[in-house]
Design a protein around this motif. Structure first.
Motif, PDB file in Angstrom:
ATOM      1  N   UNK A 109       0.859  -1.181   0.000  1.00  0.00           N
ATOM      2  CA  UNK A 109       0.000   0.000   0.000  1.00  0.00           C
ATOM      3  C   UNK A 109       0.896   1.232   0.000  1.00  0.00           C
ATOM      4  N   UNK A 110       0.734   2.107  -0.986  1.00  0.00           N
ATOM      5  CA  UNK A 110       1.531   3.336  -0.972  1.00  0.00           C
ATOM      6  C   UNK A 110       1.271   4.108   0.330  1.00  0.00           C
ATOM      7  N   UNK A 111       2.313   4.580   0.998  1.00  0.00           N
ATOM      8  CA  UNK A 111       2.124   5.281   2.275  1.00  0.00           C
ATOM      9  C   UNK A 111       1.105   6.418   2.213  1.00  0.00           C
ATOM     10  N   UNK A 112       1.013   7.111   1.094  1.00  0.00           N
ATOM     11  CA  UNK A 112       0.054   8.212   0.972  1.00  0.00           C
ATOM     12  C   UNK A 112      -1.382   7.711   0.808  1.00  0.00           C
ATOM     13  N   UNK A 113      -1.556   6.384   0.621  1.00  0.00           N
ATOM     14  CA  UNK A 113      -2.885   5.802   0.404  1.00  0.00           C
ATOM     15  C   UNK A 113      -3.251   4.820   1.511  1.00  0.00           C
ATOM     16  N   UNK A 114      -2.785   5.071   2.712  1.00  0.00           N
ATOM     17  CA  UNK A 114      -3.007   4.135   3.810  1.00  0.00           C
ATOM     18  C   UNK A 114      -4.350   4.316   4.523  1.00  0.00           C
TER      19      UNK A 114
END
Length: 137
Positions: A109-114
């Motif tokens: 999961x991209x950190x900005x999309x958590x």
């Protein structure tokens, strides 16, 4: 079905789930301090369905099982208290289109999309007492 609700069979060791040993395994309704907060059933993405055990690990930022997004980017969840919620996912990483040969899982999961992952993990279980300074209720 939420892997942290009910008897996890071979994954249950001493009252905990070996997949998430620092989180509570709820065997009975009475063990859930806030039944309106913990989900039991969730619609699962077609590419990650291979058993009845919907599992993710709150301490790892990756999807092991993906929630579905059948309803305009949303999934239905039923909770211990019996209510149902439709939750709309925010990010494309949570709602990839189905693939003919299934999703590539686990999926980072991209950190900005958590936010989608964290929302779901808050409704999956809660930390065991041993990691908390006081009970969660």
């Amino acid at each position: 079905m939420n892997a942290m609700v009910g008897d996890a069979g071979e994954f249950t060791i001493g009252g905990t789930n070996s997949n998430n040993p620092t989180y509570r395994q709820f065997f009975k309704t009475a063990q859930v301090p806030d039944p309106s907060r913990i989900f039991v059933f969730i619609e699962e993405h077609p590419d990650s369905i291979y058993d009845g055990y919907f599992l993710n690990k709150p301490d790892r930022l990756e999807w092991l099982h993906l929630p579905a997004s059948y309803h305009g980017g949303a999934a239905n969840l039923s909770f211990v208290d019996g209510h149902i919620e439709t939750h709309k996912w925010l990010f494309g990483s949570t709602k990839p289109p189905p693939k003919e040969d299934a999703a590539d899982l686990p999926r980072p999961i991209p950190p900005a999309e958590r936010a989608d992952f964290e929302w779901l993990m808050q409704r999956t279980s809660m930390e065991n007492y041993s990691r908390q300074t006081s009970p969660p209720w």
